[in-house]
Design an enzyme around this catalytic site. Structure first.
Site, PDB file in Angstrom:
ATOM      1  N   GLU A 208       0.848  -1.203   0.000  1.00  0.00           N
ATOM      2  CA  GLU A 208       0.000   0.000   0.000  1.00  0.00           C
ATOM      3  C   GLU A 208       0.884   1.255   0.000  1.00  0.00           C
ATOM      4  O   GLU A 208       0.496   2.302  -0.504  1.00  0.00           O
ATOM      5  CB  GLU A 208      -0.936   0.001   1.215  1.00  0.00           C
TER       6      GLU A 208
ATOM      7  N   HIS B  23       7.163 -27.449   1.783  1.00  0.00           N
ATOM      8  CA  HIS B  23       6.315 -28.503   1.229  1.00  0.00           C
ATOM      9  C   HIS B  23       5.161 -27.913   0.435  1.00  0.00           C
ATOM     10  O   HIS B  23       4.126 -28.565   0.255  1.00  0.00           O
ATOM     11  CB  HIS B  23       5.816 -29.401   2.358  1.00  0.00           C
TER      12      HIS B  23
ATOM     13  N   LYS C  37     -13.270   1.291  -3.988  1.00  0.00           N
ATOM     14  CA  LYS C  37     -14.333   1.657  -3.043  1.00  0.00           C
ATOM     15  C   LYS C  37     -15.465   2.358  -3.795  1.00  0.00           C
ATOM     16  O   LYS C  37     -16.635   2.093  -3.575  1.00  0.00           O
ATOM     17  CB  LYS C  37     -13.788   2.611  -1.981  1.00  0.00           C
TER      18      LYS C  37
HETATM   19  O1  LIG Z   1      -8.908   2.626   9.616  1.00  0.00           O
HETATM   20  P1  LIG Z   1      -9.837   2.843   8.481  1.00  0.00           P
HETATM   21  O2  LIG Z   1     -10.070   4.278   8.194  1.00  0.00           O
HETATM   22  O3  LIG Z   1     -11.119   2.085   8.686  1.00  0.00           O
HETATM   23  O4  LIG Z   1      -9.155   2.273   7.178  1.00  0.00           O
HETATM   24  C1  LIG Z   1      -8.812   0.926   7.063  1.00  0.00           C
HETATM   25  C2  LIG Z   1      -7.848   0.718   5.939  1.00  0.00           C
HETATM   26  O5  LIG Z   1      -8.407   1.169   4.737  1.00  0.00           O
HETATM   27  C3  LIG Z   1      -7.408   1.779   3.932  1.00  0.00           C
HETATM   28  O6  LIG Z   1      -7.637   3.139   3.952  1.00  0.00           O
HETATM   29  C4  LIG Z   1      -7.472   1.318   2.550  1.00  0.00           C
HETATM   30  O7  LIG Z   1      -8.792   1.340   2.110  1.00  0.00           O
HETATM   31  C5  LIG Z   1      -6.110   1.459   4.636  1.00  0.00           C
HETATM   32  O8  LIG Z   1      -5.112   2.341   4.327  1.00  0.00           O
HETATM   33  C6  LIG Z   1      -6.553   1.459   6.034  1.00  0.00           C
HETATM   34  O9  LIG Z   1      -5.626   0.860   6.873  1.00  0.00           O
END
Ligand SMILES: O=P(O)(O)OC[C@H]1O[C@](O)(CO)[C@@H](O)[C@@H]1O
Length: 616
Positions: free
Chosen positions: A395, A424, A529
């Site tokens: 990321e 394995h 998203k």
């Molecule tokens: O802590 P949040 O805001 O729920 O985000 C969870 C995760 O989602 C992300 O933003 C990626 O969608 C990550 O960087 C982050 O750790």
């Protein structure tokens, strides 16, 4: 204050995609071994040019061989290289062996100015520069283990206060001072709801440090998979009444986490329990989650700071609270991290283990992610380290554009489970198959707590086998020109776990500087998203169209094309088909006649008109 971007951009000629003018044309395959050692960007462009050249003549293997010919094979010279490059952190009992990565002294010299720039960028970052320019944020996870380093007294107080609050709360829960309303009288379980950086650190640390009998056992909901959530809740059974639910989300609005919370709250209602009396939130102040927890009067709320990224949040309340509730020594974890931070501030490459890792990554992947990082801890309790690193590295480094806006498509792929189990499973391919990786072995010297070992055959313990498997695999891979790094720790303790986390956090930061990218944002995640949101919006339109048709004529059924047209989404017909297939498989209020294998045969209807929805 200079930004990271400003510092890095003074080295444009060293970007991976850049080519040093005029030098490419005369280079031939037979000169590659020399070329690869003399200039990194030259190495990339030469590699690309030759790769294209060689693939025309079906001799790509020749190119790869040319690079690997440089790996030292003479045992005496290799031992000298081992000793020469061995890094040791005495107090932490941590070693880093980079001898099985084939970089040359010339390569190191070529990289030196870029490392100095990266060290400077890290220094600026630690002083509070806006190191995440896209989001206009400081990057302060290093302050969490040494609040004195925070750039202003307000932040220092915030850090210290939160740490004290975490410790006090955990003590009160463990001692039974803070307890659930149930007759059991004390919390026995933790259910952590969170995803990504709000889950992976706590999961890794829980697995790494779990004693046989923790005061509270922890389990995780880290997805919006209803079956997975049901399973976790079912496993808790009657202990739901003595479960402390920690909802972790920096943004406080991540859909998977919100769904997990809603599902858990439903389970509480059905069990006749008051969720608020057992819920804890870790999130940014005034987020949706924070406001919900405040208004509903949850047991406690802990802050997540704007300047701590999710994937580097293990030493914030995100990681510390679950760890403290399991009675792990979180101060030791912080000390380990802080000692590693100190070591990785060194501006002498050989004395800086994070820089050495970054150097190896750069060499092994040509600075463009051309090879994957396989992480192999030889210790069951470190199984989740590779998963944790997967997010931290991918990321952070997986970026389309560099800080100057050039398209670079950077990154390093990370995967791995544990040795010797993987021996394995996939080591066969590593040894003999496609050569697209380098390995990081994680070695733990202490096999078992003192006094527990025994020899299962004369002179040999079970742990000796594990040791032998690691060493054997390392040697066998190297003999076949597969490069590896070995990180060795004495034991898996809160201190060494803290140090490992800090080591990789800094290595990622340094590497990001070397390749001139922003390691602290994640714009790519937003696309998925957004698309998921669009699918759910389309699903609502499909239902509205079907409802409208049913209200007109309950027997009317529509083809996929008709639904798509009525949704004004003719191009989304495939998605509409998937939506209907999914809903039909889940016995939702929709009837699909025909065969899902022949989409054109499908006729879909609701059968019932929902007047309220029609006029909604
Ligand atoms: O802590 P949040 O805001 O729920 O985000 C969870 C995760 O989602 C992300 O933003 C990626 O969608 C990550 O960087 C982050 O750790």
């Amino acid at each position: 204050m200079a930004s990271v971007s400003g510092l890095c951009s003074s080295f444009p000629s060293l970007k991976p995609n850049n080519r040093i003018g005029g030098e490419l044309s005369p280079v031939r395959k037979d000169s590659l071994a020399v070329s690869t050692r003399s200039n990194s960007s030259f190495k990339h462009s030469v590699a690309r040019e030759l790769s294209a050249d060689l693939s025309k003549t079906n001799d790509v293997a020749g190119l790869k061989q040319a690079k690997q010919d440089g790996l030292e094979k003479d045992p005496k010279a290799l031992w000298r290289r081992y000793v020469d490059w061995l890094y040791q952190h005495k107090e932490l009992g941590l070693y880093l062996d980079v001898s099985r990565i084939g970089f040359s002294d010339e390569f190191v010299s070529e990289m030196e100015p870029r490392f100095q720039a990266a060290f400077k960028a890290m220094e600026e970052l630690e002083r509070g520069a806006i190191a995440n320019p896209d989001e206009g944020r400081m990057v302060g996870h290093y302050w969490l283990r040494n609040a004195k380093l925070a750039p202003n007294p307000f932040l220092q107080v915030q850090i210290d206060k939160t740490l004290a609050a975490v410790c006090d709360f955990a003590d009160a829960v463990i001692s039974g001072k803070i307890k659930p309303p149930s007759p059991e009288g004390r919390f026995t379980q933790i259910l952590s709801v969170g995803i990504g950086g709000s889950a992976l650190g706590p999961q890794f640390v829980a697995e790494a440090l779990a004693p046989d009998n923790p005061p509270l056992k922890i389990r995780f909901i880290d997805n919006t998979d209803p079956a997975g959530i049901d399973h976790q809740i079912a496993q808790l059974g009657p202990e739901l009444a003595s479960t402390l639910v920690i909802v972790i989300s920096k943004s406080g609005g991540t859909p998977e986490t919100r769904n997990g919370l809603l599902e858990v709250q439903k389970a509480f209602r059905e069990a006749g329990l008051d969720f608020a009396k057992q819920g804890v939130a870790i999130t940014q102040e005034n987020s949706l989650l924070d406001n919900t927890a405040r208004i509903e009067g949850w047991v406690a709320r802990f802050p997540m700071f704007d300047w701590v990224g999710g994937r580097t949040s293990e030493m914030s309340a995100v990681g510390l609270l679950p760890a403290a509730l399991q009675a792990f020594d979180i101060r030791e974890m912080l000390i380990g991290a802080s000692m590693m931070d100190e070591a990785t501030r060194s501006t002498v490459l050989r004395k800086n283990p994070a820089a050495l890792l970054a150097l190896c990554w750069y060499w092994a992947t040509d600075g463009i992610g051309s090879k994957d990082m396989v992480v192999l801890p030889y210790k069951d309790s470190l199984l989740l380290f590779s998963r944790y690193l997967q997010q931290l590295v991918m990321e952070s480094l997986g970026k389309e554009f560099d800080l100057d806006g050039n398209r670079v498509n950077q990154g390093i792929s990370v995967y791995g489970n544990k040795g010797s189990t993987d021996q394995h499973a996939y080591i066969q391919q590593l040894r003999e198959g496609v050569h697209n990786f380098f390995v990081t072995f994680i070695e733990v010297l202490r096999d078992r707590p003192p006094g527990h070992d025994w020899e299962l055959e004369p002179g040999v313990t079970c742990g000796d086998y594990l040791f032998g498997m690691l060493q054997g695999t390392r040697s066998a891979l190297y003999a076949n020109d597969r490069e590896s790094i070995t990180v060795t720790v004495q034991e898996v303790t809160p201190r060494s776990v803290g140090a490992l986390i800090a080591l990789y956090e800094r290595a990622v930061g340094i590497y990001a500087s070397l390749v001139n990218i922003n390691a602290y944002h994640q714009p790519g995640v937003e696309a998925g998203k957004k698309a998921a949101g669009e699918v759910l919006a389309l699903q609502k339109r499909v239902l509205a169209v079907l409802n409208e048709a049913s209200c007109e004529d309950p027997a009317e059924s529509l083809t996929l094309q008709e639904i798509a047209d009525r949704c004004h989404a003719p191009d989304d017909i495939e998605m509409i088909y998937k939506i209907i297939e999914h809903m039909a498989a889940n016995d939702r209020a929709l009837i699909a006649e025909g065969d899902c294998g022949s989409p054109y045969s499908l006729k879909v209807f609701l059968g019932e008109c929902n007047v309220d929805e029609l006029y909604a």
